[in-house]
Design an enzyme around this catalytic site. Structure first.
Site, short mmCIF file in Angstrom:
data_model
loop_
_atom_site.label_atom_id
_atom_site.label_comp_id
_atom_site.label_asym_id
_atom_site.label_seq_id
_atom_site.Cartn_x
_atom_site.Cartn_y
_atom_site.Cartn_z
N ASP A 153 84.17 49.49 114.44
CA ASP A 153 82.83 48.45 113.88
C ASP A 153 82.61 49.12 112.26
O ASP A 153 82.29 49.98 112.02
CB ASP A 153 81.52 48.96 114.59
CG ASP A 153 80.42 47.93 114.10
OD1 ASP A 153 80.88 46.93 113.58
OD2 ASP A 153 79.26 48.41 114.32
N ASP A 184 82.61 42.40 108.77
CA ASP A 184 82.24 43.21 109.98
C ASP A 184 83.30 43.08 111.23
O ASP A 184 82.97 41.85 111.99
CB ASP A 184 80.82 42.81 110.30
CG ASP A 184 80.15 43.48 111.54
OD1 ASP A 184 80.82 44.53 111.96
OD2 ASP A 184 79.12 43.31 111.95
#
Length: 455
Positions: free
Chosen positions: A55, A244
């Site tokens: 992440d 992201d």
């Protein structure tokens, strides 16, 4: 032209087949479409094996440390001789879901990266809500962003920074997300750490990181087919634009999303339901359609996202329909699709919908996010750089002063009148205090004289 019909998402089967671990020697990221990409990790002494979501939109390293819903295994810190409990609570909220736990530190290793293990902060998750996805096959999260967004504060040392400190090295890493091939319910990718000398040179095109918290860059233009979204470029970066890997979709500020949707409505010949565009339903092929001869490019346009390279140049990522019209499994394994663009109230997010098909280099040493095309994933393209006269740094989000309406003006008038009344009241109060106390300094002596005379 092939016809569509709509099916409610609740009817979509959530039972997915086992992962296809082909080319295991090359790829080290796995997962299910829509559930993120995970990487194998070893935690503690003796090592306990888990999978963690990769992440770039968060910073903490966290692992399930209790028997939680939707988690098939968890870290037992009591049997790790190297675990140190810091007795500090920590919690992180995401766009969807949150977790709470306790901070500690331990030894972490990633076998597929070929790098030494390091000791770093570990959040032992004790409770969570809507964070772990049912059947996602990962038990924790590897946050790769900057200390500014670490929880509970930036004193928490991330795995990335621990690695840099232990190896006295600048940090750069590469994510190559391949997505899944038609007919497969798994996806693969590659995560690798890069030394300064290993960072690819052109044809990598780089966009500068304008703030070191998330990987925040600037978007300068969006095109749908042959039409440009006609909004000032700062609207594209409302609040922020980040890259992201922990977000699936391309997320856009509501005004930008509506403009993109308007252009798609004009260019998509199919009569698709509003529920499809709002992701409440998927769209499926009729039973008499042949999925092997179905090409999304006949129905949907390409989407191009332009990113700032320098103050006076940008480059463009072109996404084919397969990037943002996601294949999902329908009833009886039918051929269905889901829209991969969402409105956002937290800024633009270039999620895996955008990243798949590219090699994305997060170079913290020169503060850039670089892109180059990959040999796996959707058939995306890149163009540029393109030189322009205008200063593209002005595309950064700047709050706009509100326009005064009639009610606002009335409110200001009332505020001014109340201020005038307050000044008058304060004036008379000060005048009374002056005359009553400060101008009569002999009150105490008079009182004494009176007392003496009375005696």
């Amino acid at each position: 032209m092939t016809a569509f019909h709509s099916v409610g998402l609740g009817k979509i089967s959530c039972i997915l087949a086992a992962l296809v671990l082909c080319q295991a020697e090359k790829y080290n990221l796995y997962g299910k479409p829509g559930d993120g990409y995970y990487l194998e990790t070893l935690i503690g002494t003796p090592p306990q094996s888990f999978n963690v979501l990769v992440d770039t939109g968060s910073t903490n390293f966290a692992i399930a440390a209790a028997p939680l819903l939707s988690v098939d295994s968890y870290f037992n810190q009591s049997i790790s001789r190297s675990f140190v409990n810091q007795h500090q609570e920590v919690s992180v909220m995401y766009t969807q879901g949150y977790w709470k736990g306790e901070l500690g530190n331990d030894v972490i290793q990633f076998p597929s990266l070929g790098i030494p293990s390091v000791r770093t902060s570990v959040a032992a998750i004790q409770t969570s809500h809507n964070f772990f996805l049912n059947g996602s096959l990962w038990q924790g999260i590897l946050g790769l962003a900057y200390p500014m967004i670490a929880k509970p504060d930036d004193k928490v040392v991330s795995w990335v920074d621990s690695f840099a400190a232990s190896n006295n090295a600048n940090v750069a890493f590469l994510l190559e997300l391949c997505g899944s091939r038609d007919g497969e319910d798994s996806h693969i990718g590659k995560f690798s750490m890069l030394h300064s000398d290993d960072v690819p040179h052109p044809p990598v095109l780089r966009s500068p990181i304008i703030r070191e918290w998330f990987y925040e860059i600037l978007m300068t233009k969006i095109e749908v087919g042959n039409e440009v979204v006609k909004l000032p470029c700062h609207e594209l970066n409302t609040r922020r634009t980040i890259v992201d890997s922990g977000t699936t979709h391309l997320r856009l500020p509501e005004k930008v999303f509506n403009s993109v949707l308007e252009l798609l409505h004009k260019q998509v010949a199919q009569n698709l339901s509003e529920e499809f565009w709002t992701q409440q339903k998927v769209t499926c092929l009729h039973e008499d359609s042949d999925p092997h001869h179905f090409d999304l490019r006949h129905f949907f346009p390409h989407i191009r996202l332009s990113l700032m390279q320098t103050e006076h140049s940008y480059f463009t990522l072109e996404l084919e329909p397969k990037s943002y019209i996601r294949r999902v499994e329908g009833p009886d394994h039918s051929f269905c699709y889901k829209f991969g663009i969402q409105p956002s109230d937290s800024g633009s997010v270039l999620g895996t919908v955008v990243m798949q098909g590219f090699k994305v280099v997060f170079n913290r040493s020169d503060k850039t996010v670089g892109f180059m095309t990959s040999h796996c994933g959707p058939a995306v393209s890149m163009y540029g750089p393109t030189e322009v006269k205008e200063d593209l740094t002005k595309c950064a989000h700047q709050p706009i002063s509100p326009v005064l309406g009639a009610l606002s003006i009335a409110g200001y008038i009332v505020s001014v009148l109340l201020s005038v009344v307050a000044v008058i009241v304060v004036y008379f109060l000060i005048k009374w205090l002056w005359e009553s106390y400060l101008q009569r300094p002999d009150w105490s002596s008079l009182s004494q004289s009176n007392l003496l005379s009375q005696e």
